[in-house]
Design a protein around this motif. Structure first.
Motif, PDB file in Angstrom:
ATOM      1  N   LEU A   1       1.342  -1.308  -0.202  1.00 58.10           N
ATOM      2  CA  LEU A   1      -0.187   0.006  -0.153  1.00 58.10           C
ATOM      3  C   LEU A   1       0.587   1.289  -0.043  1.00 58.10           C
ATOM      4  O   LEU A   1       0.421   2.241  -0.510  1.00 58.10           O
ATOM      5  N   THR A   2       1.889   1.117   0.565  1.00 53.40           N
ATOM      6  CA  THR A   2       3.060   2.243   0.614  1.00 53.40           C
ATOM      7  C   THR A   2       4.483   2.280   0.977  1.00 53.40           C
ATOM      8  O   THR A   2       4.384   0.451   1.418  1.00 53.40           O
ATOM      9  N   GLU A   3       5.478   2.852   0.416  1.00 55.67           N
ATOM     10  CA  GLU A   3       6.629   2.526   0.985  1.00 55.67           C
ATOM     11  C   GLU A   3       6.615   3.174   2.255  1.00 55.67           C
ATOM     12  O   GLU A   3       8.127   2.960   2.737  1.00 55.67           O
ATOM     13  N   ARG A   4       6.549   4.656   2.701  1.00 56.98           N
ATOM     14  CA  ARG A   4       6.869   4.898   3.698  1.00 56.98           C
ATOM     15  C   ARG A   4       5.485   5.053   4.662  1.00 56.98           C
ATOM     16  O   ARG A   4       4.652   5.054   4.294  1.00 56.98           O
ATOM     17  N   TYR A   5       5.699   4.489   6.230  1.00 53.69           N
ATOM     18  CA  TYR A   5       4.835   4.489   6.860  1.00 53.69           C
ATOM     19  C   TYR A   5       5.446   4.823   8.711  1.00 53.69           C
ATOM     20  O   TYR A   5       6.597   3.870   8.635  1.00 53.69           O
ATOM     21  N   ASP A   6       5.299   6.041   9.311  1.00 51.89           N
ATOM     22  CA  ASP A   6       6.047   5.955  10.409  1.00 51.89           C
ATOM     23  C   ASP A   6       5.811   6.716  10.653  1.00 51.89           C
ATOM     24  O   ASP A   6       4.456   7.130  10.955  1.00 51.89           O
ATOM     25  N   GLU A   7       5.473   7.811  12.742  1.00 52.98           N
ATOM     26  CA  GLU A   7       5.144   8.230  13.273  1.00 52.98           C
ATOM     27  C   GLU A   7       4.707   8.772  12.704  1.00 52.98           C
ATOM     28  O   GLU A   7       3.329   9.949  13.463  1.00 52.98           O
ATOM     29  N   GLU A   8       5.166   9.188  11.750  1.00 56.89           N
ATOM     30  CA  GLU A   8       4.550  10.774  10.877  1.00 56.89           C
ATOM     31  C   GLU A   8       2.860  10.770   9.985  1.00 56.89           C
ATOM     32  O   GLU A   8       2.845  11.729   9.646  1.00 56.89           O
ATOM     33  N   THR A   9       2.702   9.826   9.615  1.00 58.70           N
ATOM     34  CA  THR A   9       1.883   8.961   8.330  1.00 58.70           C
ATOM     35  C   THR A   9       0.804   9.401   9.283  1.00 58.70           C
ATOM     36  O   THR A   9       0.372   8.941  10.177  1.00 58.70           O
ATOM     37  N   ILE A  10       0.194  10.458   8.238  1.00 62.68           N
ATOM     38  CA  ILE A  10      -1.670  10.218   8.885  1.00 62.68           C
ATOM     39  C   ILE A  10      -2.225   9.526   7.165  1.00 62.68           C
ATOM     40  O   ILE A  10      -2.432   9.396   6.427  1.00 62.68           O
ATOM     41  N   PRO A  11      -2.731   8.115   8.561  1.00 60.63           N
ATOM     42  CA  PRO A  11      -3.721   6.919   7.396  1.00 60.63           C
ATOM     43  C   PRO A  11      -5.254   6.531   7.466  1.00 60.63           C
ATOM     44  O   PRO A  11      -5.574   7.857   8.497  1.00 60.63           O
ATOM     45  N   LEU A  12      -4.948   7.498   6.094  1.00 58.40           N
ATOM     46  CA  LEU A  12      -7.017   8.025   6.168  1.00 58.40           C
ATOM     47  C   LEU A  12      -7.270   6.531   4.618  1.00 58.40           C
ATOM     48  O   LEU A  12      -7.912   7.194   3.274  1.00 58.40           O
ATOM     49  N   PHE A  13      -6.542   5.485   4.421  1.00 55.98           N
ATOM     50  CA  PHE A  13      -7.050   5.010   3.333  1.00 55.98           C
ATOM     51  C   PHE A  13      -7.642   3.629   3.398  1.00 55.98           C
ATOM     52  O   PHE A  13      -8.483   2.657   2.861  1.00 55.98           O
ATOM     53  N   THR A  14      -7.740   3.139   4.813  1.00 54.62           N
ATOM     54  CA  THR A  14      -9.723   2.240   5.661  1.00 54.62           C
ATOM     55  C   THR A  14     -10.848   3.028   5.601  1.00 54.62           C
ATOM     56  O   THR A  14     -10.664   3.696   6.366  1.00 54.62           O
ATOM     57  N   ALA A  15     -11.555   2.039   5.334  1.00 50.60           N
ATOM     58  CA  ALA A  15     -12.864   2.743   6.011  1.00 50.60           C
ATOM     59  C   ALA A  15     -13.165   2.180   7.825  1.00 50.60           C
ATOM     60  O   ALA A  15     -13.387   0.946   7.711  1.00 50.60           O
ATOM     61  N   ASP A  16     -12.418   2.930   8.648  1.00 54.90           N
ATOM     62  CA  ASP A  16     -12.347   2.636   9.855  1.00 54.90           C
ATOM     63  C   ASP A  16     -12.411   3.870  10.487  1.00 54.90           C
ATOM     64  O   ASP A  16     -11.162   5.155  10.340  1.00 54.90           O
ATOM     65  N   MET A  17     -12.942   4.447  11.005  1.00 55.01           N
ATOM     66  CA  MET A  17     -13.150   6.308  11.951  1.00 55.01           C
ATOM     67  C   MET A  17     -12.050   6.321  12.844  1.00 55.01           C
ATOM     68  O   MET A  17     -11.911   4.967  14.095  1.00 55.01           O
ATOM     69  N   ASP A  18     -11.844   7.347  13.036  1.00 53.40           N
ATOM     70  CA  ASP A  18     -11.243   7.230  14.152  1.00 53.40           C
ATOM     71  C   ASP A  18     -12.163   8.509  15.044  1.00 53.40           C
ATOM     72  O   ASP A  18     -11.452   9.250  15.767  1.00 53.40           O
TER      73      ASP A  18
ATOM     74  N   PRO B   1     -13.975   9.562   8.215  1.00 58.98           N
ATOM     75  CA  PRO B   1     -14.075   9.897   8.906  1.00 58.98           C
ATOM     76  C   PRO B   1     -13.308   9.925  10.579  1.00 58.98           C
ATOM     77  O   PRO B   1     -13.607   9.243  11.575  1.00 58.98           O
ATOM     78  N   SER B   2     -12.930  11.171  10.615  1.00 58.49           N
ATOM     79  CA  SER B   2     -11.588  10.807  11.324  1.00 58.49           C
ATOM     80  C   SER B   2     -11.672  12.681  11.827  1.00 58.49           C
ATOM     81  O   SER B   2     -12.366  13.488  10.912  1.00 58.49           O
ATOM     82  N   PRO B   3     -11.173  13.440  12.775  1.00 58.07           N
ATOM     83  CA  PRO B   3     -11.754  14.397  13.494  1.00 58.07           C
ATOM     84  C   PRO B   3     -11.157  15.421  12.007  1.00 58.07           C
ATOM     85  O   PRO B   3      -9.833  14.751  11.785  1.00 58.07           O
TER      86      PRO B   3
END
Length: 405
Positions: A30-47, A375-377
């Motif tokens: 899905l991605t090459e980069r994923y770290d503590e600063e990543t904002i994940p908006l890829f899946t239908a899962d509410m925050d 569905p995130s703040p």
């Protein structure tokens, strides 16, 4: 009570696939980069937090201190029946309801139960990728009735193509996504009637994924295909609290099967599955006490969508999109930048460090598109868009990073 959906809840460190699953996400391409600063908006899962009555009910379940095998009480079925009757004017009989631990699981069961290896199954790309997995992963054949996109980004059904493919003697099933993921279409009663009629005439079984049916715009009306059809004997419908109430981790899909023979075949293939006491508690609380929360959530998501539309118009006018009629997804067309889909991906995922979902995963028709889950703040959405916009800002009329002509 009034819910504050702007409040940010820290999800890292809670076993969240979305926020803690970086290695899993990267291993699946899905991605090459994923770290503590990543904002994940890829899946239908509410925050966003679930309804307070559900939390209170789950606390009572925890306080009981015993979590053994559970049955489905009458209140479980009554809650489902009353919800769909009130919200969608759809009357469901108790014996039509079959529990499944998930919608994708139910799709695999239906494919194995009602088709044979090599049979054709219609889907409408660009569409939710697990549809393809349920078909090809079980040795069946994808029959693509691609949706038609006009210049305004509005998708419609090619009925001439659909009927031609339904008439093929090898076509045995149609998996409908409604509301459609990722395009956000809510199909009209006339469209649903026509789909149901064509399938009935050609002995094609419809399996409808309608798990986003409660998540529609305030001005829209969702019509279940089983309600729109003249006869629903050839229709199987997947419903769920997972998307509506943000409880995907509780694994609760309810499959509605009016035809008794189909029910028995589905049950036999499904095997025995018992829900946890938490799942049963959550569903009853959601469907009996969660309506006020859902109405507030829909208003909030509508506001977020309106914000995104305004942001794109001002900062990224080359991105084409439209307000989805249903779902909390937006389908963004980046073709206006004249960049390859790989370059678009690199700017968003690696440089901006925002994780969306590449449109190509939904079929060839999705190339140059990105799907964003909203569905995130709203502050999270705003930060993600700011990051992306900075990577596509123009300088002297050129996309940032391009050499002027």
């Amino acid at each position: 009570m009034k819910y504050n959906f702007d409040e940010i809840t820290e999800r890292r460190g809670t076993y969240s696939l979305k926020w803690d699953g970086g290695e899993f996400i990267k291993s699946h391409g899905l991605t090459e980069r994923y770290d503590e600063e990543t904002i994940p908006l890829f899946t239908a899962d509410m925050d966003l937090p679930v309804p307070q009555p559900m939390i209170d009910a789950l606390h009572k379940t925890v306080d009981h201190k015993i979590f053994g095998y559970s049955i489905f009480p009458e209140a479980y079925f009554e809650a489902i029946q009353q919800w769909f009757l009130k919200r969608h004017d759809w009357e469901i009989q108790k014996d039509e309801i079959i529990y499944s631990p998930g919608t994708v699981h139910a799709l695999h069961v239906a494919v194995k139960a009602f088709t044979n290896p090599g049979d054709g199954i219609i889907i409408q790309r660009p569409v939710y990728p697990p549809f393809t997995g349920a078909i090809e992963g079980n040795g069946r054949t994808v029959v693509n009735n691609a949706l038609v996109c006009d210049e305004e980004g509005y998708y419609t059904i090619d009925f001439e193509d659909f009927e031609r493919k339904a008439k093929d003697e090898n076509t045995k099933m149609f998996i409908l996504c409604h509301p459609h993921n990722p395009t956000g279409r809510l199909f009209t009663r006339a469209e649903l009637e026509k789909l149901a009629d064509i399938c009935a005439k050609n002995d094609v079984l419809i399996v409808a994924d309608e798990i986003h049916g409660d998540l529609i715009r305030r001005t829209q009306t969702f019509i279940p295909i089983a309600k729109a059809a003249e006869c629903a004997d050839h229709i199987i419908t997947c419903t769920a609290i997972n998307k509506t109430f943000n409880v995907a981790g509780l694994h609760c899909t309810n499959v509605i099967i009016p035809n008794e023979g189909h029910r028995e075949t589905f049950r036999k293939t499904l095997g025995m599955h018992l829900a946890s006491p938490f799942t049963i508690t959550a569903l009853i609380a959601a469907y009996t006490e969660g309506e006020d929360w859902l109405d507030q959530l829909k208003e909030y998501i509508d506001g977020t969508i309106e914000y995104v539309m305004g942001f794109l118009a001002e900062r990224m006018p080359k991105v084409k999109t439209r307000i989805p009629e249903g779902t909390y997804l937006m389908w963004l067309d980046f073709s206006g930048y004249g960049l390859s889909s790989e370059e678009v991906h690199d700017r968003i995922y690696n440089k901006a460090n925002v994780l969306l979902e590449d449109g190509g995963m939904f079929g060839e028709e999705g190339r140059h598109y990105q799907r964003i889950c909203l569905p995130s703040p709203r502050p999270v959405i705003k930060e993600a868009l700011e990051r992306i916009a900075r990577e596509f800002e123009t300088e002297n009329g050129n996309v940032r990073g391009e050499t002027p002509a």
